[in-house]
Design an enzyme around this catalytic site. Structure first.
Site, PDB file in Angstrom:
ATOM      1  N   GLU A 407       0.852  -0.943   0.315  1.00 54.54           N
ATOM      2  CA  GLU A 407      -0.145   0.288   0.158  1.00 54.54           C
ATOM      3  C   GLU A 407       1.261   1.402  -0.650  1.00 54.54           C
ATOM      4  O   GLU A 407       0.977   2.199  -0.534  1.00 54.54           O
ATOM      5  CB  GLU A 407      -0.940  -0.042   1.465  1.00 54.54           C
ATOM      6  CG  GLU A 407      -2.218  -0.959   0.937  1.00 54.54           C
ATOM      7  CD  GLU A 407      -1.537  -2.279   1.414  1.00 54.54           C
ATOM      8  OE1 GLU A 407      -0.455  -2.782   2.232  1.00 54.54           O
ATOM      9  OE2 GLU A 407      -2.820  -2.910   1.421  1.00 54.54           O
ATOM     10  N   HIS A 474     -11.465  -5.766   8.722  1.00 52.28           N
ATOM     11  CA  HIS A 474     -12.302  -5.653   7.854  1.00 52.28           C
ATOM     12  C   HIS A 474     -13.656  -4.252   8.060  1.00 52.28           C
ATOM     13  O   HIS A 474     -14.473  -4.551   7.555  1.00 52.28           O
ATOM     14  CB  HIS A 474     -12.664  -6.846   6.919  1.00 52.28           C
ATOM     15  CG  HIS A 474     -11.570  -7.849   6.427  1.00 52.28           C
ATOM     16  ND1 HIS A 474     -10.918  -8.353   7.595  1.00 52.28           N
ATOM     17  CD2 HIS A 474     -10.913  -8.218   5.557  1.00 52.28           C
ATOM     18  CE1 HIS A 474      -9.815  -9.463   6.960  1.00 52.28           C
ATOM     19  NE2 HIS A 474     -10.463  -8.283   5.320  1.00 52.28           N
TER      20      HIS A 474
END
Ligand SMILES: Cc1ncc(C[n+]2csc(CCOP(=O)(O)OP(=O)(O)O)c2C)c(N)n1
Length: 668
Positions: A407, A474
């Site tokens: 990322e 999540h």
């Protein structure tokens, strides 16, 4: 030290000499001024100049360089005038960063120098982005990034080299191995024999060279540049050198054995090159003395201009204005509206949130040939939520790019693309994973415009939120982390129409925008969405319904909780505001709510402490106190991580306490 001039003419050798000597003499003068308290901080590059100078001279002037704190030679070899550099070091408003940055932490578009942030590592991936831009434009260019040997231990080093290798990018990575990272010697930094050996692991070529020999550096970088462009591949160069002074001037060198200084003193890059030039009769000792004298005089002249800075004028509005890049509407063909109802066509259909996001992205891809999508599994697979399904067939794998798992490097790459005029949208697979790209977002993307007027034309899509039993990693709502960062814009739609219009606006905005999309709303919420390409203005809230008893100020899933609750409790007159944008906030709309009802409940899915609700509540207290009939209340999720079990998750979410808060407020 052996010098090989190859086919360099005397003029070229002399030009190289003048470029090598210039930062040395500047620095010698700066060290005097530092002792006199006329400049504040200095990172010495004495003894290492051949690397920065040789590498810069080997590139074309319009190829981007990502220098670090010891690379004065990059700035001088790109012919930045000393008086302006000096103003920069003094923190003058006439310097390259308007007094906002210290020492070498600044860049300049005109000179194709990308300013470092203090953090070591993030510079490297920006070079990937620039190289990707060159590749996409089919330009014969390479980018160049520096790191110290200490910086190679950062994860960003690994990520940047891996991406460059996997994407076949023409990037030159240079390690300046100068023996110490602050006080840490190389044997406490890494275990490989040479750092260049790591290249093999990335599928990349590399070489170790004498970093004190200017002709070796120049010749190697020139050759490597040709290699990178011809083969469309990156290359790693490890330059062996030594730091002849302290990490910075205040920190001393007690921890460095004296013998090392003696050994490297003999290898001084300037002295040795002078000896070579004299021996080869390129210059006489007298010529050299004259050049030195000329440069010293030039330094004095430039310093005179440099010292003559205007007095600091502090204007808060100027400071605030430079945080964001102005929205440029040049070359736009789209209709810009701040309200969906003002669209030029009234063709709408009922589509799901996920389809609206996809449509906004798709229309943007068609409109902007310079828009690049990047993310894990977004190409053939279509992304974790299938938002980019089919895009690769239409737009190709150059514009719809699967990324390795990294990322930080991809955010950095996005910034690099922006340096060369590209737009990009990066998909975080889940908003939770933004933590590993956090530094690039809050320190590089967010601050770059304020620091040196470079915009970061990047949108980061953040599939966010709970309610789907996905557990602590999540499900998080992490928008508040970013709301606290000047330089970012934060949007968070709750309806399909807003999702489309805000995504288009985010892509058209030249600033970094965090675009939050709630996973639980993707397929559960449908709404009427214009077919047309349109924008919803960033910074404008949406009045969902007006009422006169309680105002619920909310966003994201909270909007639907509030609407559902209001529908079930028709005995109370609810006023509901969907913020849609969290940075900047629509304070006018917030104030209108307070005036209408005098009772405000801020509702958000994010946890309570430090959530944006606190910010809004305090703004209301400060600015709308006279309209309040009750304290501003906050209904937020529990201050715990998001639990997996659906029963626990339900209890965690703010919705579980909405009734309690409404009742408290109504009866106040
Ligand atoms: C991420 C990060 N951690 C720590 C620091 C503090 N720091 C600044 S320079 C430095 C040493 C860097 O060593 P190296 O990369 O070898 O470069 P050199 O200073 O030797 O040129 C450290 C630890 C930093 N700037 N960034």
């Amino acid at each position: 030290m052996e010098f090989h001039r190859k086919d360099l003419s005397n003029e070229q050798l002399i030009r190289i000499y003048k470029n090598l000597l210039w930062p040395r003499l500047i620095e010698e003068k700066m060290l005097v001024l530092l002792r006199q308290g006329k400049i504040s901080k200095w990172f010495s590059g004495i003894g290492q100049e051949a690397i920065a100078v040789g590498a810069t001279l080997a590139l074309q002037d319009d190829e981007w360089i990502m220098p670090l704190h010891r690379n004065l030679g990059v700035f001088t070899s790109r012919n930045m005038p000393l008086h302006k550099l000096f103003k920069q070091w003094q923190g003058s408003q006439d310097g390259y960063s308007k007094g906002r940055e210290r020492s070498f932490h600044f860049g300049n578009k005109e000179h194709h120098i990308c300013g470092m942030i203090s953090h070591l590592g993030p510079q490297l991936a920006i070079a990937d982005g620039v190289a990707l831009a060159y590749k996409l434009k089919k330009q014969n260019k390479a980018s160049l990034a520096f790191t110290g040997e200490g910086g190679t231990s950062e994860g960003d080093f690994h990520e940047a080299l891996n991406v460059a290798a996997v994407w076949d990018l023409p990037v030159i990575f240079i390690i300046e191995n100068n023996g110490y990272g602050l006080s840490t010697p190389v044997n406490e930094q890494y275990r490989c024999a040479q750092l260049a050996d790591r290249a093999k692991g990335y599928g990349m070529e590399s070489v170790v060279i004498d970093g004190n020999n200017i002709l070796t550096v120049y010749d190697t970088v020139k050759g490597v540049r040709d290699y990178c462009i011809k083969n469309q591949k990156p290359y790693l160069i490890e330059c062996m050198t030594f730091r002849m002074r302290g990490h910075e001037e205040a920190s001393g060198t007690k921890y460095v054995p004296k013998e090392l200084f003696e050994k490297w003193q003999i290898k001084d890059p300037v002295k040795n090159y002078e000896t070579f030039l004299i021996a080869g009769k390129v210059l006489s000792a007298e010529n050299i003395e004259n050049i030195r004298e000329e440069q010293k005089q030039k330094i004095e002249q430039e310093l005179k201009i440099g010292f003559d800075s205007r007095t600091l004028v502090v204007r808060p509005e100027d400071e605030l204005m430079d945080v964001y890049s102005e929205k440029s509407m040049a070359n736009t063909q789209w209709s810009v509206v701040d309200n969906v109802s003002r669209l030029t066509s009234d063709v709408t259909r009922e589509i799901r949130m996920i389809d609206a996001i996809k449509e906004g992205l798709h229309q943007s891809m068609k409109l902007h040939p310079n828009l690049i999508l990047m993310g894990q599994d977004i190409a053939q697979y279509g992304g974790a939520f299938k938002i980019t399904e089919g895009f690769i067939d239409e737009f190709g794998n150059q514009r719809v790019r699967n990324t390795p798992l990294c990322e930080s490097a991809i955010v950095g790459t996005a910034l690099g693309l922006s340096l060369e005029g590209f737009k990009s949208v990066m998909e975080m697979q889940f908003a939770d994973f933004v933590t590993v790209g956090f530094n690039q977002i809050v320190n590089n993307l967010a601050k770059i415009h304020y620091r040196w007027a470079q915009n970061a034309d990047v949108v980061i899509r953040m599939p966010t939120g709970a309610g789907v039993g996905a557990g602590p990693f999540h499900s998080q709502s992490n928008e508040a982390w970013f709301v606290h960062t000047p330089g970012l814009k934060i949007v968070y739609p709750s309806t399909p129409a807003d999702a489309k219009g805000l995504l288009i606006a985010a892509i058209n905005d030249p600033n970094p925008v965090m675009y939050f999309e709630h996973k639980a709303l993707y397929r559960s919420i449908s709404g009427s969405v214009p077919e047309e390409y349109f924008e919803i203005e960033i910074g404008s809230a949406r009045q969902v319904q007006t009422g006169d008893e309680i105002s619920i100020i909310t966003y994201g899933a909270g909007v639907h909780w509030a609407e559902d609750y209001a529908a079930e409790h028709t005995d109370i007159s609810f006023d509901i505001l969907d913020l849609r944008t969290l940075l900047p906030l629509d304070y006018d709309a917030i104030a209108s709510c307070v005036k209408r009802t005098g009772k405000v409940l801020i509702l958000h899915e994010d946890t309570l402490t430090g959530g944006i609700g606190g910010e809004i509540a305090s703004w209301i207290a400060e600015n709308c106190f006279q309209y309040l009939d009750a304290p501003v209340m906050r209904c937020a999720s529990l201050d715990t991580p998001v639990p997996f079990n659906l029963g626990l998750e339900k209890n965690f979410l703010a919705k579980a306490r909405l009734d309690e808060y409404v009742q408290k407020l109504i009866s106040f």
